[in-house]
Write an enzyme that holds these catalytic residues in place. Structure first.
Site, mmCIF file in Angstrom:
data_model
loop_
_atom_site.group_PDB
_atom_site.id
_atom_site.type_symbol
_atom_site.label_atom_id
_atom_site.label_comp_id
_atom_site.label_asym_id
_atom_site.label_seq_id
_atom_site.Cartn_x
_atom_site.Cartn_y
_atom_site.Cartn_z
ATOM 1 N N HIS A 91 1.481 -14.228 18.424
ATOM 2 C CA HIS A 91 2.409 -15.055 17.622
ATOM 3 C C HIS A 91 1.889 -16.473 17.437
ATOM 4 O O HIS A 91 2.333 -17.183 16.541
ATOM 5 C CB HIS A 91 3.840 -14.996 18.185
ATOM 6 N N ASP A 96 1.720 -8.694 21.888
ATOM 7 C CA ASP A 96 1.625 -10.120 21.542
ATOM 8 C C ASP A 96 0.367 -10.707 22.189
ATOM 9 O O ASP A 96 0.441 -11.479 23.146
ATOM 10 C CB ASP A 96 2.898 -10.837 22.014
ATOM 11 N N SER A 136 3.613 -20.924 25.106
ATOM 12 C CA SER A 136 3.238 -19.622 24.562
ATOM 13 C C SER A 136 1.733 -19.456 24.468
ATOM 14 O O SER A 136 1.012 -20.404 24.132
ATOM 15 C CB SER A 136 3.793 -19.485 23.147
HETATM 16 C C1 4AZ Z 1 8.534 -20.126 23.153
HETATM 17 O O1 4AZ Z 1 9.397 -20.414 22.337
HETATM 18 C C2 4AZ Z 1 8.924 -19.639 24.490
HETATM 19 N N1 4AZ Z 1 11.011 -18.983 28.933
HETATM 20 C C3 4AZ Z 1 7.960 -19.242 25.384
HETATM 21 C C4 4AZ Z 1 8.328 -18.800 26.632
HETATM 22 C C5 4AZ Z 1 9.630 -18.748 26.980
HETATM 23 C C6 4AZ Z 1 10.611 -19.147 26.097
HETATM 24 C C7 4AZ Z 1 10.257 -19.589 24.842
HETATM 25 C C8 4AZ Z 1 9.992 -18.250 28.325
HETATM 26 O O2 4AZ Z 1 7.340 -20.233 22.860
#
Ligand code: 4AZ
Length: 244
Positions: free
Chosen positions: A66, A121, A203
C-alpha cells in the site's frame, strides 16, 4: 466513587473521539539509525514521509504494497518508481545533510495485492544504486518483536520526524482472528497491546524478531487502542515469491 465515574467518562470520551487513551511509533522510545542501519524512510520526491522500509539487500527495500499504491486511483494504481525516494542513514528526517537519499528505479508489488485488509501487503523497491548500509535478513515471528518508524506517536499527532521504536507482544493467530475480522492466519501476524503499537506513517516499516525481519507494518484500527493489535504482513509466508 467520583474518581471512578470520571475514569469511566474519560474512557468513553476517548473511545467516541477515536483518540487513543495511551500516550504516544506509540508508547516507544527514540532510536538511532546507527543502531539499525537497515531501517529506511520512503518519501515523496519533495521529502514527505510516505512509509518505512527495510534494506534486505544493498539495493532492495522491503515495504508494504500500500506504500507503493496511489489512493483514489481506479485502474492501474501502482505508484510510479519515479515518485519515490528512499532515505537511509538519517535518524531525523529534517537533517537533510545526514545519510543518503536515493531514487527508486523499480517497484515490485505483490500481484495479488488489492487492499490492506485483504493481505498480500508487501512490495520490494529496487534502488537506483546500492547503499553502503548493513542489510537485514528475513526471519520468523516469535513471542515479541520490535517495530521501528517515523510515524505518529498517537492517533492524532503529526509524524514523529525522528526514528522511534517499541517492543510489542506478538499474538497467536487464534487471538488475532478474534480481534481482527479480516485477519488471514499464516499470511498476517498481529502484535501490540494497550499503549504499544505502530501508527500512521510507520506502514511498510520493519517488525524485527531476534534480529531478523519478520513482518512489515500493514494496518490497524486506530493506534494503540485497547483490544486493537496492529496487523503486519508475515514475511515468512512470502519467502518463495520474494526470493530472499
Ligand atoms: C496506517 O495508517 C496504520 N496500529 C499503520 C499501522 C496501524 C494503524 C494505522 C497499526 O498506516
Amino acid at each position: 466513587m467520583r474518581g471512578k465515574r470520571f475514569a469511566v467518562l474519560a474512557t468513553l470520551i476517548a473511545l467516541v473521539s477515536g483518540a487513543s487513551s495511551a500516550d504516544a511509533i506509540v508508547g516507544g522510545t527514540p532510536a538511532r539509525v546507527s543502531d539499525t542501519p537497515w531501517v529506511v524512510a520512503i518519501t515523496t520526491t519533495d521529502g514527505q514521509l510516505i512509509c518505512g522500509g527495510a534494506l534486505v539487500a544493498p539495493d532492495k527495500v522491503m515495504t508494504a504494497a500500500h506504500c507503493a499504491t496511489l489512493k483514489g486511483v481506479i485502474g492501474n494504481n501502482q505508484r510510479p518508481a519515479a515518485q519515490l525516494h528512499v532515505v537511509a542513514g538519517r535518524t531525523d528526517l529534517r537533517a537533510h545533510g545526514d545519510g543518503i537519499e536515493v531514487q527508486v528505479a523499480d517497484v515490485w508489488r505483490h500481484p495479488e495485492y488489492r487492499e490492506v485488509t485483504k493481505g498480500d501487503d508487501v512490495a520490494v523497491l529496487t534502488l537506483a544504486r546500492a547503499l553502503p548500509y548493513r542489510t537485514i535478513s528475513l526471519g520468523e515471528a516469535g513471542d515479541e518483536g520490535t517495530v521501528l518508524g517515523w510515524g505518529r506517536t498517537a492517533e492524532n499527532t503529526p509524524p514523529s520526524m525522528t526514528l522511534r521504536k517499541v517492543t510489542v507482544p506478538i499474538l497467536s493467530d487464534q487471538e488475532c482472528m478474534i480481534k481482527e475480522p479480516d485477519y488471514r492466519p499464516g499470511a498476517m501476524l498481529c502484535a501490540g497491546r494497550g499503549n504499544r503499537d505502530a501508527c500512521t506513517g510507520d506502514s511498510g516499516g520493519p517488525l524485527v524478531v531476534r534480529g531478523r525481519l519478520a513482518g512489515v507494518v500493514s494496518y490497524g484500527r486506530g493506534c494503540a487502542r485497547p483490544d486493537e493489535p496492529g496487523v503486519y504482513t508475515r514475511l515468512a509466508h512470502y519467502r518463495s515469491v520474494l526470493g530472499f
